[in-house]
Design a protein around this motif. Structure first.
Motif, PDB file in Angstrom:
ATOM      1  N   ARG A 188     -12.888  -4.964  -0.755  1.00 20.68           N
ATOM      2  CA  ARG A 188     -13.718  -5.773  -1.559  1.00 20.68           C
ATOM      3  C   ARG A 188     -15.138  -5.329  -1.639  1.00 20.68           C
ATOM      4  O   ARG A 188     -15.957  -5.374  -2.743  1.00 20.68           O
ATOM      5  N   TYR A 236       0.767  -1.123  -0.075  1.00 20.89           N
ATOM      6  CA  TYR A 236       0.012  -0.061  -0.121  1.00 20.89           C
ATOM      7  C   TYR A 236       0.829   1.452  -0.018  1.00 20.89           C
ATOM      8  O   TYR A 236       1.945   1.509   0.503  1.00 20.89           O
ATOM      9  N   GLU A 293      -8.528  -5.475   3.432  1.00 20.19           N
ATOM     10  CA  GLU A 293      -8.892  -6.267   2.257  1.00 20.19           C
ATOM     11  C   GLU A 293     -10.429  -6.534   2.055  1.00 20.19           C
ATOM     12  O   GLU A 293     -10.944  -6.330   0.901  1.00 20.19           O
TER      13      GLU A 293
END
Length: 236
Positions: A118, A25, A114
């Motif tokens: 999503r 990141y 994460e």
């Protein structure tokens, strides 16, 4: 992915930023409320991780409120030492997408980032976790399976949320102790077995498809499909 970290505790901030950078990141950080607010509303971020209590007369909830008032749907995870259910509820109802209590394992924070990314993809519902016909509303903390409303105790809720965030993944006892009980040592008790058994009685009882599976000697897994190795399921 661009991530903004707003955290005044230097050790915690370094811990988060180092882990996120190692995971690939691009990370920007600050250590106070006013600067955090300016950064949050003045740029576009893929995810924001912020402490609830910040110096400078601007706290985490104020930052989230300003973001939402401007129509920004940036995914936000609050990390806080305020661990009560009331604190979590107020944080989620205040506009945050997730709430993680301190202390925490970085592996859980990364998994939540994460999962949040999503869910924030086009067409995804960022306010709800779902596994088969089991649903958990992150804003109201309402849990249902099919048409049945499931009432959970606070610890059962945290356990279920963790399992659902790691759907189809093996979850070890150590992961549960650190993430659900905030233990960073093994108390050598059957506390996990007891809570899994109670949760399974509420979530799986009277339903044809079992969702909580036991992998003997390994841990647990949540999912509609049974373990491929034939490990027994439906046992604490």
């Amino acid at each position: 992915m661009r991530c903004l970290v707003i955290e005044d505790e230097a050790e915690t901030s370094n811990y988060i930023c180092k882990g996120l950078r190692e995971a690939g990141y691009l990370v920007t950080s600050c250590d106070n409320g006013p600067e955090g607010l300016d950064l949050a509303v003045g740029d576009d971020w893929d995810v924001i991780i912020l402490d609830r209590m910040l110096p400078g007369r601007v706290d985490g909830l104020t930052i989230v409120d300003k973001l939402r008032a401007l129509g920004k749907a940036t995914p936000v995870i609050i990390v806080s030492a305020m661990t009560t259910i009331d604190a979590r509820v107020s944080g989620l109802r205040g506009g945050a997408d997730d709430y993680l209590s301190k202390p925490f394992a970085f592996s859980e924070l990364l998994a939540r980032v994460e999962a949040l990314l999503r869910r924030s993809a086009p067409g995804a519902d960022s306010s709800q976790l779902q596994v088969a016909d089991l649903k958990l509303d992150l804003r109201t903390l309402r849990v249902t399976r099919g048409s049945k409303v499931i009432t959970l105790q606070p610890r059962e809720y945290r356990l279920l949320e963790y399992l659902m965030r790691n759907v189809n993944q093996v979850v070890t006892r150590t992961m549960l102790l650190e993430s659900v009980w905030d233990y960073h040592f093994d108390p050598q008790t059957n506390v996990i077995d007891v809570q899994i058994s109670r949760l399974r009685a509420k979530v799986d009882k009277d339903f044809p498809v079992m969702l909580i599976h036991t992998l003997r000697g390994v841990g647990y897994r949540m999912g509609a499909a049974p373990p491929e190795d034939g490990t027994e399921r439906g046992l604490a």
